[in-house]
Design a protein around this motif. Structure first.
Motif, mmCIF file in Angstrom:
data_model
loop_
_atom_site.group_PDB
_atom_site.id
_atom_site.type_symbol
_atom_site.label_atom_id
_atom_site.label_comp_id
_atom_site.label_asym_id
_atom_site.label_seq_id
_atom_site.Cartn_x
_atom_site.Cartn_y
_atom_site.Cartn_z
ATOM 1 N N ARG A 177 40.873 36.671 40.642
ATOM 2 C CA ARG A 177 40.706 37.753 41.615
ATOM 3 C C ARG A 177 41.753 37.547 42.711
ATOM 4 N N LYS A 178 42.427 38.662 43.045
ATOM 5 C CA LYS A 178 43.445 38.549 44.082
ATOM 6 C C LYS A 178 42.863 39.059 45.385
ATOM 7 N N GLU A 179 43.050 38.314 46.443
ATOM 8 C CA GLU A 179 42.483 38.679 47.729
ATOM 9 C C GLU A 179 43.599 38.648 48.761
ATOM 10 N N GLU A 180 43.697 39.727 49.504
ATOM 11 C CA GLU A 180 44.754 39.757 50.509
ATOM 12 C C GLU A 180 44.271 39.034 51.755
ATOM 13 N N ILE A 226 42.001 33.659 43.509
ATOM 14 C CA ILE A 226 40.743 32.913 43.409
ATOM 15 C C ILE A 226 40.271 32.926 41.965
ATOM 16 N N LEU A 227 39.836 31.772 41.500
ATOM 17 C CA LEU A 227 39.339 31.679 40.125
ATOM 18 C C LEU A 227 37.931 32.249 40.051
ATOM 19 N N GLU A 228 37.815 33.356 39.333
ATOM 20 C CA GLU A 228 36.500 33.984 39.175
ATOM 21 C C GLU A 228 35.741 33.356 38.024
ATOM 22 N N ALA A 229 36.466 33.159 36.929
ATOM 23 C CA ALA A 229 35.812 32.604 35.742
ATOM 24 C C ALA A 229 36.855 31.935 34.872
ATOM 25 N N PHE A 230 36.447 30.903 34.184
ATOM 26 C CA PHE A 230 37.318 30.185 33.248
ATOM 27 C C PHE A 230 36.617 30.279 31.900
ATOM 28 N N ILE A 231 37.126 31.179 31.053
ATOM 29 C CA ILE A 231 36.397 31.462 29.810
ATOM 30 C C ILE A 231 37.020 30.701 28.655
#
Lengths: 386, 180
Positions: free
Chosen positions: B86-89, B120-125
């Motif tokens: 996820r990209k967050e400004e 940000i790492l949302e999930a590592f699948i």
């Protein structure tokens, strides 16, 4: 209700093509693909006259997985795990042949400790391969107990290899320029102990099986492969040494550090199944001696080269890596076009050549002896099909 | 060294049968060496290399060491790793006001500082159905954020059960260890 065409009822392509030349009052028999003595999915079409084989034709390709094609779509390191799947019994030799070829392309120096580790693990893997062959061959010949003893000892060696490689069968342990993990004290002590232990077991194998009268009758003077026939088909490894030729890549073109060790190349001049059997039994002892020498002179140091490129992109060129596997010469030819993926990978598997001579050797022999010959060739089917 | 295979006389052959029986008899009275699973278990599973797990940071066990470089996903021969990012400004820190200089008024004004994007790492699948356990991902990771699990008794009924979300697993593991 299913309807079949007349020609479908006569079997598949191979059977129909084979039948065309058959004589009268003979029997066409499919040995495999699901036959206990073929250890995998090898199929041999036999033309029998009574109990005698007139013709035999191996049919290959049941476990063809496009290993060579896969090499053209994966990057150099991504192809490493494939090597363990080509020959599941001596996976580390295939690992070695591939890294040897790529190291030659990259002009990489392998640290000395890594070379010693490769020798130790590869020889340990050779012993596990021979132990499985020994048990399975005798199982084919009708003796059930030996495979239990063989597997009990093989488990110990596989436990040792599991400590450093993390797997028990399809190892992916060597990396370009070294090995992925260093030896642990647990492994070194365990290997020393295993060498002593197996030396006490080998005389028991000799008493129980090698000297046994029943085995002698099944293997003595059976499946004679003369030297010229072996050379015509490109037979290598213990099968060639069983024909009285002292050829071993570890001695003839020493790769890695094999020239530093003192070991014999066992060969027998009788060319029969017993000679091939004895070559492998002697080879286990030689492997033990190599392991002991390597552990005694194991140097300290790193196991990976100090300077390693981030992305493996060998310059344009070709390289051939050949090592002595448990079944013969394993050769891998890698062609690079300067990108991160190989242009072509050619795998030379020893079992393919070793099987090819079966058609000629089995002419006019008894069906029961064909099982003995197939076992004495030590075939690994996934390696033949690749 | 080219040897001759030893030949055997009939008498030696008959003797060999009794020698073989002696070996069998000796082993018959030896203790059992097999393990009766599931009543017993083997003791060498510590070195087993199972599927990968994320390694948490030492100071913050709820976040992983992963720096989202994606090297593991690239190195994987079977494409079984997927990173959901996820990209967050993030608002840039206010730049220090420069003293207006009367002499250099013609100089071009400084470009407004770019807005920083925090990933940000949302999930590592991990799709364990495809994994061949080669360990390339663990070797390529620059910050050692991956390790092997040692669960050799992993089993399931459906394919979906083997698609793991490693970030969630890591957090659950920490919660379980901190609460219990």
């Amino acid at each position: 209700m299913l309807h079949y065409a007349q020609e479908q009822l006569q079997g598949d392509y191979y059977t129909r093509a084979f039948q065309a030349g058959a004589q009268e009052d003979t029997l066409i028999l499919n040995m495999g693909p699901q036959h206990p003595s073929t250890h995998g999915v090898l199929r041999i079409i036999l033309e029998l006259h009574g109990e005698y084989i007139l013709r035999a034709e191996p049919v290959l390709g049941y476990v063809h997985r496009m290993q060579e094609k896969m090499g053209e779509v994966k990057t150099y390191p991504q192809y490493l795990p494939n090597m363990g799947r080509v020959d599941y019994l001596h996976a580390l030799a295939w690992n070695w042949a591939y890294v040897l070829a790529v190291e030659e392309l990259l002009q990489l120096e392998v640290p000395e400790r890594a070379e010693y580790i490769r020798v130790i693990t590869c020889e340990l893997n050779r012993i596990t391969s021979h132990l499985l062959w020994w048990g399975a061959y005798l199982l084919d010949l009708g003796a059930f107990t030996p495979i239990m003893y063989g597997f009990a000892d093989r488990e110990r060696a596989m436990d040792l290899l599991q400590i450093i490689t993390g797997s028990r069968l399809t190892y992916c342990y060597y990396s370009f320029g070294g090995v992925t993990a260093d030896l642990t004290p647990q492994f070194i002590d365990g290997t020393k102990e295993f060498c002593k232990y197996l030396r006490t077991r080998l005389p028991m194998y000799k008493d129980l099986v090698t000297d046994n009268m029943i085995l002698r009758h099944r293997v003595d003077d059976i499946g004679i492969i003369p030297v010229d026939m072996a050379r015509r088909y490109g037979v290598t490894g213990p099968n060639l040494r069983g024909s009285g030729v002292e050829h071993d890549l570890r001695r003839n073109t020493p790769y890695s550090i094999y020239d530093r060790f003192d070991f014999e190349i066992p060969a027998y001049e009788e060319c029969d199944a017993l000679a091939r059997y004895l070559v492998r039994m002697d080879e286990m002892e030689e492997s033990l001696s190599i392991i002991e020498q390597a552990i005694d002179s194991l140097p300290e140091g790193p196991v990976t080269p100090p300077k390693m490129p981030k992305v493996i992109k060998p310059p344009k060129g070709e390289a051939y890596g050949a090592v002595e596997g448990a079944r013969g010469v394993i050769g891998i030819h890698v062609i690079s076009d300067g990108t991160a993926t190989p242009y072509r990978i050619k795998l030379r598997s020893p079992s393919f050549s070793n099987l090819s001579l079966f058609a000629e050797v089995s002419e006019g022999i008894l069906l029961a002896d064909a099982v003995s010959i197939l076992g004495s060739l030590d075939l690994v089917i996934p390696e033949i099909d690749r | 060294m080219i040897k001759k295979t030893p030949k055997q006389s009939t008498l030696q052959g008959i003797k060999s049968l009794f020698v073989g029986l002696r070996v069998t008899g000796h082993n018959f009275v030896m203790p059992q060496i097999t393990t009766h699973y599931p009543r017993q278990e083997v003791d060498n599973l510590v070195t087993y290399r199972g599927h990968i797990e994320l390694v948490p940071k030492e100071d913050d066990p709820m976040t992983s060491k992963c720096i989202l470089c994606g090297q593991c996903a690239k190195a994987c021969p079977s494409n079984c790793i997927e990173l959901v990012i996820r990209k967050e400004e993030v608002e840039p820190p206010p730049a220090a006001e420069a003293q207006p200089d009367a002499d250099k008024e013609e100089a071009p004004p400084k470009p407004a500082p770019k807005k920083k994007v925090k990933r940000i790492l949302e999930a590592f699948i991990l799709d364990y159905n495809l994994c061949s356990l080669c360990g390339q991902c663990v070797q390529t990771c620059p910050v050692d954020s991956l390790e092997f699990s040692t669960n050799s008794y992993l089993a399931g009924f459906t394919r979906e059960e083997f698609v793991f979300e490693l970030l969630e697993r890591m957090r659950k593991k920490y919660k379980a260890s901190s609460s219990g």
